[in-house]
Motif scaffolding. Structure first.
Motif, PDB file in Angstrom:
ATOM      1  N   GLY A   1      24.873 -12.118   4.565  1.00 56.61           N
ATOM      2  CA  GLY A   1      24.282 -10.175   4.721  1.00 56.61           C
ATOM      3  C   GLY A   1      23.606 -10.123   3.788  1.00 56.61           C
ATOM      4  N   THR A   2      24.348  -9.446   3.654  1.00 53.54           N
ATOM      5  CA  THR A   2      23.359  -7.937   2.030  1.00 53.54           C
ATOM      6  C   THR A   2      23.789  -8.558   0.646  1.00 53.54           C
ATOM      7  OG1 THR A   2      24.789  -5.995   2.372  1.00 53.54           O
ATOM      8  CG2 THR A   2      23.296  -5.762   3.861  1.00 53.54           C
TER       9      THR A   2
ATOM     10  N   ASN B   1      29.852 -11.244   3.179  1.00 51.20           N
ATOM     11  CA  ASN B   1      28.740 -10.745   2.985  1.00 51.20           C
ATOM     12  C   ASN B   1      28.096 -12.685   2.236  1.00 51.20           C
ATOM     13  OD1 ASN B   1      26.951  -9.044   3.647  1.00 51.20           O
ATOM     14  ND2 ASN B   1      27.730  -7.965   2.656  1.00 51.20           N
TER      15      ASN B   1
ATOM     16  N   ALA C   1      28.859 -15.141   5.316  1.00 50.88           N
ATOM     17  CA  ALA C   1      27.919 -15.932   6.061  1.00 50.88           C
ATOM     18  C   ALA C   1      26.715 -16.956   5.244  1.00 50.88           C
ATOM     19  CB  ALA C   1      27.035 -14.824   6.575  1.00 50.88           C
TER      20      ALA C   1
ATOM     21  N   ILE D   1      20.088  -6.420  11.038  1.00 50.71           N
ATOM     22  CA  ILE D   1      21.214  -6.161   9.812  1.00 50.71           C
ATOM     23  C   ILE D   1      20.664  -5.237   8.971  1.00 50.71           C
ATOM     24  CG2 ILE D   1      23.107  -7.835  10.321  1.00 50.71           C
ATOM     25  CD1 ILE D   1      22.643  -9.446   7.435  1.00 50.71           C
TER      26      ILE D   1
ATOM     27  N   VAL E   1      30.955  -6.395   3.706  1.00 55.35           N
ATOM     28  CA  VAL E   1      31.374  -6.605   5.546  1.00 55.35           C
ATOM     29  C   VAL E   1      33.230  -6.399   5.277  1.00 55.35           C
ATOM     30  CG1 VAL E   1      31.848  -8.910   6.883  1.00 55.35           C
ATOM     31  CG2 VAL E   1      29.686  -8.805   5.467  1.00 55.35           C
TER      32      VAL E   1
ATOM     33  N   PHE F   1      27.164  -0.906  10.461  1.00 51.29           N
ATOM     34  CA  PHE F   1      27.094  -1.984  10.587  1.00 51.29           C
ATOM     35  C   PHE F   1      28.647  -1.987  11.948  1.00 51.29           C
ATOM     36  CE2 PHE F   1      28.600  -5.536   7.320  1.00 51.29           C
ATOM     37  CZ  PHE F   1      28.812  -6.005   8.447  1.00 51.29           C
TER      38      PHE F   1
ATOM     39  N   ARG G   1      26.051 -11.420  11.246  1.00 47.80           N
ATOM     40  CA  ARG G   1      25.711 -11.841   9.646  1.00 47.80           C
ATOM     41  C   ARG G   1      24.551 -12.512  10.741  1.00 47.80           C
ATOM     42  NH1 ARG G   1      25.975  -8.116   6.124  1.00 47.80           N
ATOM     43  NH2 ARG G   1      25.772  -6.799   8.324  1.00 47.80           N
TER      44      ARG G   1
END
Length: 377
Positions: free
Chosen positions: A20-21, A103, A106, A157, A297, A337, A358
């Motif tokens: 994710g981020t 995150n 994922a 995303i 998340v 999100f 994600r």
């Protein structure tokens, strides 16, 4: 772990993953010390903590890039994989394995396939993952055409440049992940009272204390004379606001049954307001003392949950369509999100399902070198 030739360093296999981020090294549990104290010493050395720049390790000088994942085979009949998330801080010598991180979650299945813990199937591969931090179970699905992991795709995303293949996470039981219940006080709204450091007078704020994957304290931004439209830089420079938020966090932590949270990375604090970009709700979250560039998340799922529960702070400002299945768009400083929540038609206060998309990928594979003193042979 293997020694480095002609050196007092030790080499530990790892793969640097983006989930994710977030970003950080992933390890097999069998490649790390079984002793918790020794494991933490290794992780701190690998990340370069404590140091604000993390110049002597893999950390990225930010909480979102000061994370690590530990993966192992799961218990048959329970889960395919076990995952332990570790949150480190650039300028601290702590390793926190009590919260979850959606995150980094994922990246678990791609890493497990990479290391041979899961055999990819033709088409898509799904694995059930037990997050050891809180006992949370989820099903993770990724694309594996011809049994080959696919990382390129069209899923986008916010907070990550470009597009990638989607990774779908279905959370099976997130209510009360760290706290004693979804609403740990039993109330949809609680009053938090502190002595304001500037005025010296009592300050009382209405808040929703909630945990659907992440312990969160939701407050109307307007109650703190803010809008939830401020920039991250402005909020991080707002010393008086951050002092109030931290004082409120300490009070909330006790009410949520978490004890003294001064040295804990949760609960997260979140300022909310009506949406302004076509979403469901606007947010500014703190993790816990730094304003997040986006939103985590599980924080997004928890905020979304508050949006669909009658009587919460969020329900009073959120824009939500009727029906048992709710597509919630959580606006944050760098975009939005999207999460999907399903409530029980017979009991709207019961969350049946939480899901999101994600992306993730391996960035580097190899060995991280740490001083042998962290884990003597």
């Amino acid at each position: 772990m293997t020694p480095c030739l002609d050196s007092d360093l030790r080499a530990i296999p790892c793969t640097l993953m983006r989930g994710g981020t977030s970003r950080g090294p992933f390890f097999l549990a069998s490649d790390l010390p079984a002793d918790t104290a020794a494991r933490d010493r290794v992780l701190l050395a690998a990340m370069g903590c404590p140091d604000p720049r993390q110049i002597d390790g893999l950390g990225g000088a930010h909480p979102l890039t000061s994370k690590a994942g530990i993966v192992a085979h799961g218990t048959p009949g329970q889960a395919d994989l076990d995952f332990t998330f570790a949150q480190l801080q650039p300028n601290a010598d702590t390793v926190d394995t009590t919260p979850n991180c959606g995150n980094m979650l994922a990246a678990v299945l791609p890493y497990a396939i990479e290391r041979g813990l899961v055999a990819p199937q033709d088409g898509v591969t799904r694995a059930r993952v037990l997050t050891r931090n809180t006992g949370m179970l989820c099903d993770i699905t990724m694309q594996t055409p011809l049994r080959v992991p696919r990382f390129g795709g069209e899923a986008r995303i916010d907070g990550v440049p470009g597009t990638a293949a989607p990774i779908v996470i279905d959370f099976l039981d997130t209510a009360g992940s760290v706290c004693r219940a979804l609403l740990p006080t039993g109330n949809t709204v609680d009053k938090l009272t502190i002595i304001d450091s500037e005025s010296g007078k009592p300050l009382t704020i209405d808040a929703t204390l909630i945990d659907n994957g992440m312990p969160m304290v939701l407050m109307r931004a307007a109650d703190l004379d803010r809008t939830a439209r401020e920039t991250v830089a402005d909020l991080n420079a707002d010393t008086s606001l951050k002092q109030r938020i931290e004082a409120l966090r300490l009070v909330a932590g006790e009410l949520m049954g978490l004890g003294n949270v001064a040295q804990k990375s949760y609960p997260k604090m979140c300022l909310i307001a009506a949406p302004r970009a076509g979403g469901s709700i606007a947010t500014r979250c703190f993790i816990p003392r730094v304003c997040h560039d986006a939103i985590g998340v599980l924080a997004a799922i928890t905020v979304g949950t508050a949006c669909v529960l009658p009587g919460t702070i969020a329900a009073g400002v959120a824009v939500v369509e009727a029906g048992p299945v709710h597509a919630i768009s959580v606006e944050h400083p760098t975009g939005e999100f999207a999460v999907e929540l399903e409530t029980d038609p017979a009991d709207p206060g019961t969350i049946l399902r939480s899901a999101l998309i994600r992306t993730a990928r391996p960035i580097m594979r190899g060995e991280v070198l740490v001083p042998s003193s962290t884990w003597p042979l």
